[in-house]
Design a protein around this motif. Sequence first.
Motif, PDB file in Angstrom:
ATOM      1  N   ASP A 276      66.553  37.874  27.851  1.00 60.30           N
ATOM      2  CA  ASP A 276      67.350  38.338  28.991  1.00 60.30           C
ATOM      3  C   ASP A 276      66.932  39.747  29.367  1.00 60.30           C
ATOM      4  N   GLY A 277      66.954  40.024  30.657  1.00 53.77           N
ATOM      5  CA  GLY A 277      66.633  41.356  31.142  1.00 53.77           C
ATOM      6  C   GLY A 277      65.172  41.563  31.464  1.00 53.77           C
ATOM      7  N   VAL A 278      64.314  40.596  31.143  1.00 51.85           N
ATOM      8  CA  VAL A 278      62.886  40.707  31.452  1.00 51.85           C
ATOM      9  C   VAL A 278      62.642  40.197  32.869  1.00 51.85           C
ATOM     10  N   GLU A 279      61.953  40.984  33.648  1.00 51.81           N
ATOM     11  CA  GLU A 279      61.582  40.562  34.999  1.00 51.81           C
ATOM     12  C   GLU A 279      60.403  39.593  34.912  1.00 51.81           C
ATOM     13  N   VAL A 280      60.485  38.500  35.648  1.00 47.90           N
ATOM     14  CA  VAL A 280      59.433  37.485  35.629  1.00 47.90           C
ATOM     15  C   VAL A 280      58.790  37.398  37.004  1.00 47.90           C
ATOM     16  N   LEU A 281      57.468  37.569  37.038  1.00 46.86           N
ATOM     17  CA  LEU A 281      56.689  37.388  38.256  1.00 46.86           C
ATOM     18  C   LEU A 281      55.838  36.137  38.085  1.00 46.86           C
ATOM     19  N   THR A 282      55.913  35.245  39.035  1.00 48.41           N
ATOM     20  CA  THR A 282      55.190  33.983  38.934  1.00 48.41           C
ATOM     21  C   THR A 282      53.926  34.029  39.770  1.00 48.41           C
ATOM     22  N   ALA A 283      52.806  33.940  39.081  1.00 51.55           N
ATOM     23  CA  ALA A 283      51.505  33.950  39.750  1.00 51.55           C
ATOM     24  C   ALA A 283      50.471  33.431  38.766  1.00 51.55           C
ATOM     25  N   ASP A 284      49.353  32.979  39.284  1.00 51.45           N
ATOM     26  CA  ASP A 284      48.235  32.564  38.457  1.00 51.45           C
ATOM     27  C   ASP A 284      47.437  33.811  38.095  1.00 51.45           C
ATOM     28  N   ALA A 285      47.438  34.178  36.816  1.00 53.83           N
ATOM     29  CA  ALA A 285      46.788  35.417  36.386  1.00 53.83           C
ATOM     30  C   ALA A 285      45.301  35.433  36.684  1.00 53.83           C
ATOM     31  N   HIS A 286      44.710  34.272  36.922  1.00 51.23           N
ATOM     32  CA  HIS A 286      43.279  34.193  37.194  1.00 51.23           C
ATOM     33  C   HIS A 286      42.984  34.023  38.684  1.00 51.23           C
ATOM     34  N   ASP A 287      44.004  34.181  39.519  1.00 52.13           N
ATOM     35  CA  ASP A 287      43.834  34.174  40.973  1.00 52.13           C
ATOM     36  C   ASP A 287      44.050  35.607  41.449  1.00 52.13           C
ATOM     37  N   GLU A 288      42.960  36.319  41.669  1.00 50.85           N
ATOM     38  CA  GLU A 288      43.048  37.749  41.956  1.00 50.85           C
ATOM     39  C   GLU A 288      43.902  38.036  43.180  1.00 50.85           C
TER      40      GLU A 288
ATOM     41  N   PHE B  21      46.984  39.447  27.884  1.00 48.42           N
ATOM     42  CA  PHE B  21      46.720  38.429  26.875  1.00 48.42           C
ATOM     43  C   PHE B  21      45.979  37.224  27.451  1.00 48.42           C
ATOM     44  N   LEU B  22      45.624  37.276  28.741  1.00 48.61           N
ATOM     45  CA  LEU B  22      45.066  36.092  29.406  1.00 48.61           C
ATOM     46  C   LEU B  22      43.675  36.291  29.974  1.00 48.61           C
ATOM     47  N   THR B  23      42.983  37.346  29.586  1.00 42.96           N
ATOM     48  CA  THR B  23      41.611  37.550  30.048  1.00 42.96           C
ATOM     49  C   THR B  23      40.651  37.131  28.941  1.00 42.96           C
ATOM     50  N   PHE B  24      39.791  36.176  29.271  1.00 43.39           N
ATOM     51  CA  PHE B  24      38.913  35.570  28.270  1.00 43.39           C
ATOM     52  C   PHE B  24      37.433  35.645  28.613  1.00 43.39           C
ATOM     53  N   THR B  25      37.078  35.899  29.870  1.00 42.93           N
ATOM     54  CA  THR B  25      35.683  35.896  30.283  1.00 42.93           C
ATOM     55  C   THR B  25      35.361  37.203  31.011  1.00 42.93           C
ATOM     56  N   PRO B  26      34.088  37.578  31.075  1.00 43.04           N
ATOM     57  CA  PRO B  26      33.745  38.823  31.770  1.00 43.04           C
ATOM     58  C   PRO B  26      34.102  38.813  33.248  1.00 43.04           C
ATOM     59  N   ASP B  27      34.036  37.667  33.903  1.00 45.89           N
ATOM     60  CA  ASP B  27      34.462  37.605  35.303  1.00 45.89           C
ATOM     61  C   ASP B  27      35.945  37.946  35.432  1.00 45.89           C
ATOM     62  N   GLN B  28      36.747  37.437  34.502  1.00 42.63           N
ATOM     63  CA  GLN B  28      38.175  37.754  34.513  1.00 42.63           C
ATOM     64  C   GLN B  28      38.402  39.224  34.184  1.00 42.63           C
ATOM     65  N   ALA B  29      37.594  39.787  33.288  1.00 42.92           N
ATOM     66  CA  ALA B  29      37.733  41.204  32.954  1.00 42.92           C
ATOM     67  C   ALA B  29      37.383  42.082  34.155  1.00 42.92           C
ATOM     68  N   ALA B  30      36.348  41.701  34.904  1.00 45.72           N
ATOM     69  CA  ALA B  30      35.987  42.462  36.099  1.00 45.72           C
ATOM     70  C   ALA B  30      37.120  42.441  37.116  1.00 45.72           C
ATOM     71  N   ALA B  31      37.757  41.270  37.253  1.00 50.77           N
ATOM     72  CA  ALA B  31      38.902  41.166  38.164  1.00 50.77           C
ATOM     73  C   ALA B  31      40.060  42.023  37.664  1.00 50.77           C
ATOM     74  N   ALA B  32      40.260  42.076  36.340  1.00 53.00           N
ATOM     75  CA  ALA B  32      41.337  42.894  35.770  1.00 53.00           C
ATOM     76  C   ALA B  32      41.130  44.373  36.093  1.00 53.00           C
ATOM     77  N   VAL B  33      39.888  44.828  36.057  1.00 59.49           N
ATOM     78  CA  VAL B  33      39.617  46.226  36.412  1.00 59.49           C
ATOM     79  C   VAL B  33      40.040  46.501  37.845  1.00 59.49           C
ATOM     80  N   ARG B  34      39.685  45.577  38.726  1.00 62.62           N
ATOM     81  CA  ARG B  34      40.052  45.761  40.140  1.00 62.62           C
ATOM     82  C   ARG B  34      41.563  45.694  40.334  1.00 62.62           C
ATOM     83  N   LEU B  35      42.212  44.808  39.599  1.00 66.88           N
ATOM     84  CA  LEU B  35      43.651  44.612  39.788  1.00 66.88           C
ATOM     85  C   LEU B  35      44.485  45.712  39.150  1.00 66.88           C
TER      86      LEU B  35
END
Length: 331
Positions: A45-57, A75-89
């Motif tokens: 309880d008390g946690v804000e939930v945002l619904t989105a696909d973590a791999h859809d930039e 906890f959901l980045t597994f590939t370098p392409d996803q890591a590059a997107a994480a940097v941008r995001l």
Amino acid sequence: MTTTSLLFIGGTGQISAACVREAVRNGLAVTVLNRGTTTARSIPDGVEVLTADAHDEADVSRILGDRRFDSIADFLTFTPDQAAAAVRLYGDRTDQYLFVSSASAYQKPPARLPIDETVPLFNPFWQYSRDKIACERLLRDEHAAGRIRVTVVRPSHTYDRTQVPLLGGWTVIDRLRRGLPIVLHGDGTSPWAITHSDDFATAFQSLLGAPEAIGEAFNIMSPELLTWNAIALDLADAAGVETPQIVHRTTHDLVVEAPEWDESLRGDRSHPAIFDTTKIRSLATGWETRIPFAEGARQIIAWHDADASRRVVDPEVDALIDRLTGRVAVA
């Protein structure tokens, strides 16, 4: 640097759910972002939930808008392409980006024991580990370029009550209860580090907002050293099995018969896992693990026994273990 607002990318997995609970206990404003699919691990309880696909930039960018967080734990980045997107995001949205990597990334076979954070990252056997290594390298370069402030976390085998930590899952426990043999790799005496997610979470908490953690990597795992034989015996004891039958086979023999186990065995489980946790203990002052695996095993069995739908026996795995233990002839 102090963390009061925290975004989890994920937040309902075996490790991340425990970290969410710990952050809430510590009074942080916690937000989780994930697809919102059904999970066995409830969000507090008390946690804000945002619904989105973590791999859809684009989807993540849209739902976050111009929001910032003191720390973001991914906890959901597994590939370098996803890591590059994480940097941008996330690079401009936080003062600290915590990337959850894996201790399986360390050199296999290990160059030395115990394994500290300076051991080379090299795993020719497991694509998952090679991808985590590639992510770390990309994030290191992006950190050096000033585009994101990174803390790397390397957990070993971390479990919660929903996971039977033997290859074959609940089918193995069912076989033990039926008086049938199970199979372990090697002679079962290789040391292994296995950590309850609640214990991981208390150490992880110490990294949030710690200036000393920026640009660094940390091992987080239990100091309790068990063999695979001991892990199997603890599970058997928790399941009420007094005389478990354990058959040992070489890793080579196992992967010939079960190629789906190849990467996990040759890339991780068949190697000794003894880790140095001095570095995390320098920040997590007084951190001690509280849940030995014998207790964790009882939690696993109790959780599965509480609901018949959780006790899923895979007939293909059952037949595979029959073949591996010599109960039926191999064609």
